[in-house]
Scaffold this active site. Structure first.
Site, mmCIF file in Angstrom:
data_model
loop_
_atom_site.group_PDB
_atom_site.id
_atom_site.type_symbol
_atom_site.label_atom_id
_atom_site.label_comp_id
_atom_site.label_asym_id
_atom_site.label_seq_id
_atom_site.Cartn_x
_atom_site.Cartn_y
_atom_site.Cartn_z
ATOM 1 N N LYS B 79 0.859 -1.196 0.000
ATOM 2 C CA LYS B 79 0.000 0.000 0.000
ATOM 3 C C LYS B 79 0.886 1.234 0.000
ATOM 4 O O LYS B 79 1.926 1.271 0.681
ATOM 5 C CB LYS B 79 -0.871 -0.052 1.252
ATOM 6 C CG LYS B 79 -1.939 1.015 1.390
ATOM 7 C CD LYS B 79 -2.756 0.697 2.656
ATOM 8 C CE LYS B 79 -3.884 1.707 2.860
ATOM 9 N NZ LYS B 79 -4.661 1.403 4.083
ATOM 10 N N SER B 154 -9.514 1.430 3.339
ATOM 11 C CA SER B 154 -8.714 2.248 2.471
ATOM 12 C C SER B 154 -7.696 1.458 1.647
ATOM 13 O O SER B 154 -7.105 2.006 0.731
ATOM 14 C CB SER B 154 -7.991 3.313 3.290
ATOM 15 O OG SER B 154 -7.171 2.703 4.246
ATOM 16 N N SER B 178 -9.630 -1.057 7.437
ATOM 17 C CA SER B 178 -9.091 -0.850 6.091
ATOM 18 C C SER B 178 -8.373 -2.020 5.456
ATOM 19 O O SER B 178 -7.976 -1.918 4.293
ATOM 20 C CB SER B 178 -8.148 0.357 6.101
ATOM 21 O OG SER B 178 -8.896 1.532 6.342
#
Lengths: 490, 489, 97
Positions: B79, B154, B178
């Site tokens: 990420k 997210s 997330s």
């Protein structure tokens, strides 16, 4: 109408840089003075995204040491807080500090008062926090106001600080100076800080308000930019006058921050365009609570060095010195150590005290050196002093030898030889020869005496003086007088 | 089977047996990603050159019989809120456009040492604030199972890349769900470890007391293999536990759930769920019973009703402080300004997206003078209350089962302008962060229109092994989920 | 507690976020909604709960006091939006009179 009197009410906030090798939350070196900007930096003290703080064990130790020496209660369970604000020298836009639970509280510093008494200035709290970076301002006078741009050096960012806040117990500029001097001495004694105001390892902010005898009490002003004890004293004296004046004129004193201008000798209100800071304190989530293990404080207590007042006490008792002398000798540990080494090597305590306080300090002042660099070793000084103790040479002669050793960095034997100083003094035939020499060089004076014109004996006294001068105190005055008289008869 | 379809374990085995080379695997993954990226937009950058070089190095080492790390030759994606040295790390924000960190996150270093090969950085909601990956400054990621739906957030990009077969594993971060929610939306495993198990060093902080890094995988075995590597101790994170880590692979050997007590939260049983989610959930309860577990009803009254407001006070509060460092001085976006204050104001106004600004504002407010006691302090107390309830619950159960999200993946644009509605979707995930517990989302089927249905298991503190054993048994019973084709056959 | 548009502007100033009037409006709306949720927490009995207990489940040791030279200096300075030799540069901090 009775005349109004004014009393200053002073509290001091002192930031002491702790002399650890690495910063409080990262392993960067704390040695920033003279370093190339931004070389002792890492992701943590630069506040790079993703960086995390890790507490330095030595910082805790030094903080506790200082707290104990300041007679504080050490809190064994405290925590760090974030103090949030934006400024160019603050990389994370928050400072990791302590807020509701400081490392230590409720201590005091004992200061001597002008009337010879003792007074306790209470300490509210001592807490740990990180220092900010340094700003260099691009303006003709290097000052902040009006500078078009500034440059940031984060070398100093993250250096550990102990913030020590006093109660507003200080009653005069002189007391303020004394308080700072004692505190400075203390941190140096402990070895936890250099305590150098000029270098910035001890920073003082003063809060001063003035009470009026008619009951009015002005708001306090915070005074910053105090870079020496002298500046502190002058600034507080100035502020006291300024605030008293305002009150006398029936005006109010505004609560504000003022900047001491050492050149002009005045404090000036700082222009703060921002509203009062809302620091939005909250507990630092990146650090666990600061818990001191069982026995930790006791262990530190055991490693505490002799504190200044303890040393003074001991010097008074062991060496039979008066308080004033003891305080002079113990002002700095290296000087105290020097003195004690002297005594240990055989010098009499009283005479050694005189010598260190007068001659040694004089040479240090003249040559602008520290005791660590003193050209005469304590053992050697002890030898010299012992000779005077044993009446082997006179004080005057010894002083000459001392000065020679200090100036030329030669040994005791060489210096004595250079100065023509002998043990046992000048007597017997040596004395006679010397007197003869003086009489020869002052034949006109001798003539006056021999022709009976020296009615009041002044000329004879003059010759006696010359003899004693020549002998540099190594001749016994009585013997010299008798030899003189004898030779004058001839 | 295509090389990009292989699991971590299969790649390791294949490399050992010289069935294929690391370079071949890397190329296959790269091509797969490049083929699907126009539809899915999961990634913000590729590390093609360095990746190929690393793959070749692994092949060389293999050939010369050198001892290799436990994940040698396995491609992965991270990420884009985790620092990668010299490689842009944007947090999907304009304020960090093209910022190259001078160091790696701890987990990136660990994976690097293990021989795994970074293939790219994944899209996310800006600064990890969001539940759909629609709040990225660089575009929206699509759900590989249904392109008009969100992948979740997210960590949407990380989840989508694994679901679509770009790589066998990726890393995400989880502050309020997330990792778990995108895992549920994308039909894969997503684990949020116990707070403090995985080092946060190098993870751009959102909410320091809630953030944790965790893996996305397609198999339970892969989850254990990756967790073994990333959960190493780290002296540079004061919130990272120093306890010794177990060998997580051992947990995969469980042969039943006999003797295990699985808790169902009374207060979630009446919650309005999408009917297909409810079905998947019920199916999972049945599965647990079949495996020999005892189902116990527990009560956690505070978390459902009050977890949301509690979280949405605390997370933004910490975020407002963590994001204050983005000021245009040392890195990232820096607007032209004549004064320092203008620099701050303009840079931050220009650089932050609307959801980030919302959270910074709310966070600043709840910490500000006069409001700290009413909001922040109250929320911290509520947090303790929630934690306490979990402590009590785990006295009577080992693991808790509940839905991951109340619905499957929703359509793009559906919730993006209704922040509070979006927040509501985190109702089952964020209490887990508040308590610091480990949580695993696994796939329990597909909706009629092909969207994955996820369920969540919550373990007690340091109970990752319990979660892994359940996952392994579940996979044995239901098989491994297929790889999403992204609208391509 | 009601929040006003001025409150919003004040918060924006604290957070160093330049904010337009439209944004103030939108933010105000968001605040009103979300504060409503927050206020629900007052329904709970939080008597006797210590929000920040001073205890730990595990002792994390402190760091040894050793200076280590980091290697990020050049990279970090290179990433500076406005590098000035060895420094990071910022524009005018305080206005002249």
């Amino acid at each position: 109408m009775s005349e109004l009197t004014f009393t200053p009410v002073i509290g001091l906030e002192i930031h002491v840089q702790l002399a650890t090798k690495s910063k409080i939350f990262c392993s960067c070196s704390t040695d920033y003075i003279g370093a190339v900007p931004n070389t002792n930096v890492c992701p943590v003290c630069l506040g790079l995204p993703g960086s995390l703080p890790v507490l330095n064990a030595k910082v805790v130790e030094y903080g506790v040491k200082a707290a104990l020496a300041l007679n504080c209660t050490v809190n064994t369970a405290t925590r760090f807080h974030r103090k949030n604000y934006f400024y160019a020298d603050l990389p994370k836009a928050y400072q990791i500090s302590q807020y509701d639970l400081p490392l230590a509280e409720k201590g005091y510093v004992e200061i001597p008062t002008e009337d010879g008494g003792r007074y306790h200035v209470r300490i509210t709290r001592l807490h740990l926090e990180e220092d900010a970076g340094k700003l260099v301002h691009e303006a003709s006078d290097g000052r902040l106001v009006g500078a078009d741009q500034s440059f940031v050096d984060y070398n100093r960012g993250g250096v550990p600080l102990a913030e020590i806040v006093s109660e507003p117990d200080i009653r005069s500029a002189a007391e303020a100076k004394e308080y700072v001097a004692r505190l400075r001495q203390l941190v140096r004694y402990l070895g936890v800080s250099d305590g150098d105001m000029e270098k910035g390892s001890l920073r003082v902010d003063a809060n001063i308000s003035v009470k009026c005898s008619d009951g009015r009490w002005g708001d306090r002003a915070e005074v910053k930019n105090l870079n020496s004890l002298r500046a502190l004293e002058r600034a507080l004296e100035y502020e006291f006058k300024r605030q008293s004046q305002l009150l006398a004129e029936g005006k109010t004193v505004t609560q504000e921050t003022r900047h001491w201008n050492d050149v002009e000798g005045v404090t000036m209100a700082t222009r703060s365009k921002e509203e009062a800071h809302d620091y939005r304190y909250f507990p630092e989530p990146d650090l666990p609570p600061l818990l001191l293990p069982d026995g930790y404080v006791d262990k530190i207590k055991e490693t505490m060095p002799e504190l200044p007042w303890q040393k003074v006490d001991r010097f008074e008792k062991s060496y039979k010195l008066n308080e004033t002398d003891a305080m002079i000798l113990t002002e700095h540990i290296p000087l105290a150590d020097f003195y004690e080494a002297c005594v240990k090597a055989g010098a009499s305590p009283q005479r050694a005290s005189n010598w260190v306080r007068t001659e040694v300090l004089r040479i240090m002042n003249e040559q602008k050196i520290e005791i660590e660099d003193f050209p005469i070793k304590p053992a050697v000084l002890a030898q010299l002093v012992s000779k005077v103790d044993d009446n082997k040479i006179s004080t005057t002669a010894a002083r000459e030898v001392f000065d020679m050793m200090a100036a030329r960095r030669i040994s005791l034997e060489e210096a004595m030889s250079e100065c023509g100083v002998e043990e046992g003094g000048i007597s017997g035939s040596n004395l006679e020869n010397m007197v003869r020499g003086i009489l020869k060089n002052n034949a006109d004076v001798v003539e006056i005496i021999k022709t009976g014109q020296d009615k009041k004996g002044k000329k004879q006294k003059f010759l006696q003086g010359l003899i004693m001068k020549e002998a540099r105190g190594q001749a016994d005055p009585k013997e010299a007088a008798s030899v003189l008289a004898q030779l004058l008869e001839e | 089977m295509e090389l990009f379809e292989l699991s971590v374990a299969q790649i390791i085995e294949g490399l050992q047996n010289r069935t294929f080379s690391a370079s071949e695997v890397f190329k296959a993954c790269l091509n797969r990603a490049k083929m699907l990226e126009p539809r899915i937009s999961a990634l913000l950058s590729f590390t093609e050159e360095s990746g190929m070089a690393q793959a070749e190095a692994v092949d060389k080492a293999l050939a010369s019989g050198e001892k290799l790390g436990p994940l040698a030759g396995v491609p992965f994606i991270v990420k884009d809120n985790m620092c990668t040295k010299g490689i842009p790390t944007t947090c999907a924000s304009k304020i960090l456009a093209q910022w190259k960190p001078p160091y790696n996150a701890a987990v990136v270093d660990f994976l690097d040492e293990a021989g795994a090969i970074l293939m790219g950085k994944a899209n996310l909601d800006e600064f990890a604030m969001g539940g759909s990956t629609e709040h990225s400054a660089y575009g929206v990621t699509s759900n590989p199972w249904k392109l008009d739906c969100v992948p979740g957030g997210s960590s949407g990009g990380s989840a989508a890349s694994v679901a679509a077969g770009y790589v066998p594993f990726s890393l995400g971060s989880d502050t309020g769900g997330s990792i778990r929610q995108p895992a549920a939306f994308c039909g894969i495993y997503g684990l949020k470890p116990t707070y403090g198990l995985v080092s946060r060093r190098g993870l751009v902080a959102f909410a320091s007391s809630l953030d944790q890094i965790g893996p996305f995988t397609r198999t339970a075995e892969d989850m254990a293999l990756v967790l073994d590597v990333i959960s190493q101790k780290d002296d540079h994170d004061s919130t990272c536990s120093r306890r010794s880590r177990p060998d997580y692979k051992k947990a995969l050997r469980a042969d039943s759930l006999k003797g295990r007590k699985i808790g169902l939260i009374k207060e979630t049983l009446g919650y309005k769920l999408d009917p297909e989610i409810k079905e998947a959930f019920d199916k999972t309860v049945k599965f647990c019973k079949e495996q020999g577990a005892e189902i116990v009803e527990i009560s956690l009254p505070t978390m459902i009703e009050y977890g949301l407001p509690c979280y949405y006070i605390l997370a933004p509060a910490e975020a407002s402080s963590n994001l204050a460092r983005f000021d245009g001085v040392r890195y990232g976006l820096s607007e032209d300004a004549a004064s320092l204050i203008d620099l701050y104001m303009k840079t931050r106004a220009e650089g932050f997206g609307v959801e980030v600004k919302r959270r910074i504002m709310v966070g600043t407010y709840v910490l500000s003078s006069g409001y700290y006691d009413a909001y922040y302090l109250v929320a911290q107390k509520v947090r303790q209350l929630i934690k306490r309830e979990f402590v009590n619950a785990f006295k009577s159960v080992d693991t808790i089962l509940l839905p991951t999200a109340p619905t499957p993946a929703f359509r793009k644009g559906e919730l993006v302008n209704d922040p509070i509605q979006m927040y509501m979707a985190d109702v089952f995930t964020l209490p887990v962060n508040l308590a610091g517990l480990p949580g695993l989302s696994l796939n329990a089927g597909f909706s009629k229109d092909g969207r994955p249905l996820g369920v969540q298991f919550i373990g007690s503190w340091w109970g990752e092994e319990d979660l892994l054993s359940i996952a392994a048994l579940h996979e044995k019973a239901y098989g491994t989920a297929p790889i999403a084709q992204g609208g391509v056959c | 507690m009601a929040v006003s548009a001025d409150d919003i502007r004040h918060v924006a100033a604290l957070a160093r976020l330049e904010i337009t009037d439209d944004e103030v409006q939108a933010m105000h709306q968001h605040f009103e909604e979300i504060l409503g949720y927050f206020n629900r927490l007052n329904e709970l009995d939080l008597e006797g709960i210590d929000a920040f207990a001073l205890k730990v489940d595990e002792e994390i040791p402190w760091r040894e006091d050793k200076a280590v030279q980091s290697s990020v200096r050049e990279d970090a300075l290179d990433e500076a939006p406005y590098r000035h030799g060895d420094f990071f540069r910022v524009p005018r901090i305080v206005e002249e009179d």
